[in-house]
Design a protein around this motif. Sequence first.
Motif, short mmCIF file in Angstrom:
data_model
loop_
_atom_site.label_atom_id
_atom_site.label_comp_id
_atom_site.label_asym_id
_atom_site.label_seq_id
_atom_site.Cartn_x
_atom_site.Cartn_y
_atom_site.Cartn_z
N GLU A 20 14.86 -5.35 17.86
CA GLU A 20 16.08 -5.69 18.00
C GLU A 20 16.28 -6.75 16.80
O GLU A 20 16.17 -7.05 15.56
N GLU A 21 16.43 -7.99 18.01
CA GLU A 21 15.99 -9.39 17.07
C GLU A 21 15.26 -9.17 15.77
O GLU A 21 14.65 -10.97 15.24
N GLN A 22 13.39 -9.02 16.40
CA GLN A 22 12.22 -9.33 15.66
C GLN A 22 12.92 -8.58 14.08
O GLN A 22 12.13 -9.36 13.11
N LEU A 23 13.75 -7.66 14.16
CA LEU A 23 13.65 -6.65 13.07
C LEU A 23 14.75 -6.88 12.42
O LEU A 23 15.30 -5.64 10.87
N GLN A 24 15.48 -7.66 12.63
CA GLN A 24 17.14 -7.66 12.08
C GLN A 24 16.94 -7.96 10.12
O GLN A 24 17.57 -7.59 9.77
N GLY A 25 15.93 -9.14 10.18
CA GLY A 25 15.44 -9.01 8.78
C GLY A 25 15.09 -7.80 8.10
O GLY A 25 15.68 -7.99 7.03
N TRP A 26 14.97 -7.00 8.20
CA TRP A 26 14.14 -6.04 7.85
C TRP A 26 15.13 -5.11 8.05
O TRP A 26 14.84 -3.51 7.97
N GLY A 27 16.59 -5.08 8.42
CA GLY A 27 17.21 -3.86 9.16
C GLY A 27 17.99 -3.21 8.03
O GLY A 27 17.67 -1.59 8.19
N GLU A 28 17.98 -3.57 7.14
CA GLU A 28 19.10 -2.72 5.85
C GLU A 28 17.31 -2.05 5.32
O GLU A 28 17.40 -0.67 5.24
N VAL A 29 16.86 -2.00 5.39
CA VAL A 29 14.85 -1.79 4.91
C VAL A 29 14.51 -0.21 5.73
O VAL A 29 14.48 0.82 4.74
N ILE A 30 14.96 -1.27 6.93
CA ILE A 30 14.22 0.27 8.32
C ILE A 30 15.44 1.22 7.79
O ILE A 30 15.62 3.17 8.25
N LEU A 31 16.94 1.22 7.84
CA LEU A 31 17.86 2.42 8.11
C LEU A 31 17.50 3.56 6.64
O LEU A 31 17.99 4.63 6.74
N ALA A 32 17.42 2.33 5.30
CA ALA A 32 17.18 2.93 4.28
C ALA A 32 15.32 3.58 4.31
O ALA A 32 16.17 4.98 3.33
N GLY A 33 14.71 3.75 4.58
CA GLY A 33 13.26 4.34 5.33
C GLY A 33 14.13 5.16 5.78
O GLY A 33 13.07 6.58 5.91
N ASP A 34 14.89 5.11 6.91
CA ASP A 34 15.28 6.27 7.77
C ASP A 34 15.56 7.21 7.08
O ASP A 34 15.01 8.87 7.54
N GLN A 35 16.44 7.07 5.91
CA GLN A 35 17.98 7.79 5.46
C GLN A 35 15.91 9.01 5.16
O GLN A 35 16.66 10.26 4.69
N VAL A 36 14.95 8.48 4.32
CA VAL A 36 14.38 9.03 3.14
C VAL A 36 13.58 10.02 4.55
O VAL A 36 13.09 11.18 4.18
N LEU A 37 13.64 9.10 5.40
CA LEU A 37 11.95 9.83 6.09
C LEU A 37 13.24 11.31 7.02
O LEU A 37 11.90 11.96 7.28
N ARG A 38 14.59 11.00 7.19
CA ARG A 38 15.00 12.23 7.84
C ARG A 38 15.66 13.01 7.18
O ARG A 38 16.40 13.79 7.39
N TRP A 39 14.79 13.05 5.43
CA TRP A 39 15.48 14.04 4.62
C TRP A 39 16.79 14.42 4.11
O TRP A 39 17.95 15.35 4.32
N GLU A 40 18.23 13.19 4.86
CA GLU A 40 19.33 13.08 4.59
C GLU A 40 19.55 13.94 3.24
O GLU A 40 20.90 13.99 2.97
N LYS A 41 18.83 13.44 1.95
CA LYS A 41 18.75 14.40 0.56
C LYS A 41 18.24 15.13 0.27
O LYS A 41 16.86 14.90 0.55
N PRO A 42 18.42 16.59 -0.17
CA PRO A 42 17.22 17.33 -0.57
C PRO A 42 16.01 17.20 -1.14
O PRO A 42 15.35 17.61 -0.79
N TRP A 43 16.20 15.95 -1.97
CA TRP A 43 15.20 15.46 -3.33
C TRP A 43 14.31 14.79 -2.55
O TRP A 43 13.61 13.80 -2.75
#
Length: 203
Positions: A20-43
């Motif tokens: 978590e400490e190492q990836l803290q700078g990437w946190g926002e990008v990781i969360l956005a990518g997680d939403q895409v990979l888990r198909w939170e929106k149909p498109w």
Amino acid sequence: MAEGDNKSANILAQETAQLEEQLQGWGEVILAGDQVLRWEKPWFPGALMGATTVLFMLIYYLDPSVLTGLSCSVMLLCLADYLVPTLAPRVFGSNKWTTEQQQRFHEICGNLVKTQRRVLGWWKRLFALKEEKPKMYFASVISSLLAVAWIGQQVHNLFLTYLIVSFLLLLPGLNQHGVITKYTAMAKREINKLLKQKEKKNE
């Protein structure tokens, strides 16, 4: 037994906190990518496959050499490693993080650590098999590599890479929406039916 489980849980928590400490700078990008990979929106699946297809079409069109492709990939990774921690807070606004987002980031880091542990565990088991049953080890490794080599000879390497990358990108969404569980259960039922039919014939 309980002490061993507690020790393992403590080590897992420490490794997760370090990641978590190492990836803290990437946190926002990781969360956005997680939403895409888990198909939170149909498109999201369509957008994911569209972007992947465009990328591989570009590689096919440019047809770079291995050295050029490797150099460009490393260069993009270096640029991302430098720019993302700087620009991500301005784009996403890290001060807007909620408790739910922080919890999700913690879960993602925990899953990454667990995945790393599984891979290392498989690697250790492979070497343990080499020590305990060398004949089985060499037979399974050589047959697997021959199968992979045959598949690589039959299918264009770029197209095969495209299929593998597409599957890996779609895998989290398929798992999240229960598609894999559904079809795995169907396959198990069919296999059980075939086994029962075979047993009846033998009787």
